[in-house]
Design a protein around this motif. Structure first.
Motif, PDB file in Angstrom:
ATOM      1  N   LYS A  89      -5.513  -1.519  -4.160  1.00 14.00           N
ATOM      2  CA  LYS A  89      -4.650  -2.378  -4.950  1.00 14.00           C
ATOM      3  C   LYS A  89      -3.492  -2.882  -4.101  1.00 14.00           C
ATOM      4  O   LYS A  89      -3.026  -2.192  -3.202  1.00 14.00           O
ATOM      5  N   LYS A  90      -3.055  -4.084  -4.410  1.00 12.37           N
ATOM      6  CA  LYS A  90      -1.951  -4.678  -3.676  1.00 12.37           C
ATOM      7  C   LYS A  90      -0.644  -3.971  -4.016  1.00 12.37           C
ATOM      8  O   LYS A  90      -0.366  -3.681  -5.173  1.00 12.37           O
ATOM      9  N   SER A 126      -0.514   1.874  -6.645  1.00 11.19           N
ATOM     10  CA  SER A 126      -1.249   1.402  -5.468  1.00 11.19           C
ATOM     11  C   SER A 126      -1.677   2.566  -4.571  1.00 11.19           C
ATOM     12  O   SER A 126      -2.793   2.591  -4.054  1.00 11.19           O
ATOM     13  N   SER A 160      -4.943   4.850  -5.195  1.00 11.93           N
ATOM     14  CA  SER A 160      -6.274   4.323  -4.900  1.00 11.93           C
ATOM     15  C   SER A 160      -6.805   4.859  -3.570  1.00 11.93           C
ATOM     16  O   SER A 160      -7.993   4.731  -3.291  1.00 11.93           O
TER      17      SER A 160
END
Length: 244
Positions: free
Chosen positions: A28-29, A167, A170
């Motif tokens: 994820k960003k 984030s 992940s």
């Protein structure tokens, strides 16, 4: 006490090597709320400087209480139970302060365990006793400043970390590291209990040490293996203290 964060970091690094046991997840960003981080650091530095400038002035004690608790609230690892020995070292054992006696600290901590709410509410008790020389109004003000100091950094960090953590989790290594951190945290809570037990047996005869140890074991068994509420056990201990 300064080793507590180091222990958690080392434990997390050890179990991070077991990352292959965790399934892959889409990356994820990163989205970082920098304003909240800057606010947290800014208040920390400002409070530290202001506390240093007013350390020789008793009338500015509420400011120093805010700084003390803000710093401890910012550096806490593992929850309130682990933070308690740090507070004991700073407010009881540290000679320039020594705001509370061992008996007052442990009695207040026991009462907090009997009440609903987070362990951090113990800060209000410490703040009030630290300001007892200033009357009832001073005690109330000290309690408010201490509670604000302990809870405010967590508020800033929650809004900063929530997106970062979403984030980070992940990554398999991060998720694997939590296994070690949780295990180490359990050990630190046990260590905190031992550290807080030591003041009770210092300079005590052997029969008192055995009696305190027996009460500790019985209390643990009652909490762990029965449904008796903690407030009832603490109230019973309080009554026994008056009787014995």
């Amino acid at each position: 006490m300064d080793t507590f964060p180091v222990i958690l970091i080392i434990a997390g690094c050890i179990t991070a090597f077991n990352y292959k046991a965790h399934p892959r997840e889409p990356k994820k960003k990163f989205s970082v709320a920098w304003a909240n981080l800057i606010l947290w650091v800014g208040v920390l530095i400002f409070a530290a400087v202001l506390g240093s400038l007013t350390k020789s002035k008793p009338e500015f004690l509420p400011i120093r209480l805010f700084e003390n608790f803000y710093r401890n609230g910012s550096l806490v690892f593992g929850g309130g139970q682990v933070l308690t020995p740090l507070l004991y070292t700073e407010f009881v054992q540290y000679a320039p302060k020594h705001y509370l006696s061992s008996e007052e600290f442990l009695s207040g901590y026991a009462l907090v365990q009997a009440l609903p709410g987070p362990v951090f509410s113990f800060s209000s008790f410490i703040g009030a006793l630290s300001m007892r020389e200033f009357g009832t109004g001073g005690e109330i003000f000290g309690a408010i400043m201490s509670a604000a100091g302990i809870f405010l950094p967590g508020t800033f960090l929650i809004f900063f970390m929530i997106r970062v953590w979403d984030s980070l989790k992940s990554f398999r290594a991060i998720r694997a590291s939590l296994e070690g951190i949780l295990a180490a945290n359990a050990g630190l809570v046990a260590a905190a209990a031992i550290l807080l037990f030591q003041p009770l047996i210092e300079n005590q005869p052997l029969e008192n040490i055995l009696l305190y140890s027996l009460f500790t074991v019985v209390t643990f068994v009652l909490i762990a293996f029965t449904k008796i509420p903690s407030w009832a056990i603490i109230a019973a201990g309080l009554l026994l203290g008056f009787v014995l």
